[in-house]
Design a protein around this motif. Sequence first.
Motif, PDB file in Angstrom:
ATOM      1  N   ILE A  44     -24.553 -44.485  23.783  1.00  0.00           N
ATOM      2  CA  ILE A  44     -25.712 -44.384  23.947  1.00  0.00           C
ATOM      3  C   ILE A  44     -26.426 -43.591  25.456  1.00  0.00           C
ATOM      4  N   ALA A  48     -27.142 -39.929  26.314  1.00  0.00           N
ATOM      5  CA  ALA A  48     -28.338 -39.664  26.717  1.00  0.00           C
ATOM      6  C   ALA A  48     -28.672 -38.940  27.896  1.00  0.00           C
ATOM      7  N   SER A 184     -32.175 -40.026  22.004  1.00  0.00           N
ATOM      8  CA  SER A 184     -31.549 -40.705  22.878  1.00  0.00           C
ATOM      9  C   SER A 184     -32.345 -41.440  23.917  1.00  0.00           C
TER      10      SER A 184
END
Length: 237
Positions: A44, A48, A184
């Motif tokens: 993640i 992102a 994200s």
Amino acid sequence: MNDDNSTRNGLWVAAGSFVLWGMMPLYWHLLKAVPSLQIVMHRIVWSALLVAGWLAWKQGRGWLRAALSRPRAAAMLAVSGTLIAFNWGLYVWAVNAGHVIETSLGYFINPLLNVVIGVAFLRERLTRVQWVAVAFALVGVAWLTWQYGRLPWIALALALSFGLYGLVRKLVAVDPVVGLGVESAYLFLPGLAVLAWFEMRGAGGFFGGFGVANDVLLVFAGVLTALPLIGFAYAVR
């Protein structure tokens, strides 16, 4: 670009995305020393940062504000972000817990579920040849499920969460990269907080605790996370 070329490009990009996803169990196996939850949080955080950096370079720093200015799209991307985070978490845990066959079955089931969603919710129509192909695939999935010997709940949960993710991304009219960037952004701070919590408890070890090679693999996991998702979002559009 005419419709035939768009369809052909979409099919090739979708195929490439699924090939990358199919190879990923090998990658996650290399990270078996890292707890599954931390792998997901690293996916993640790094994806992102990668996507946000790309969008800031291409569209300027106001890309997120512009995307969130559309309340319906922002809400739908929050839903799709939750679905994909659940899918990632279950997938990585299942692979590292030794359920590779069942995760693979989930991605055999997923295209069939996508067909159901397309016909039932998006009013798409299949040709006779396509129905024959679907029937063959259904027989294959039924055989694999029977051979498995029990209800493949992991496979079903993976297929359902990813099928619903595809439906939401089809319905929200945003650029594929921007859509992933918004998803994200919703997940970034929770992911970073979880990683910080592990580090403060001494259970993290990103900075060499799992080995420098694992640190590099965790960072590169962000690239492997972003690329097929962008391709898939482009394909379903």
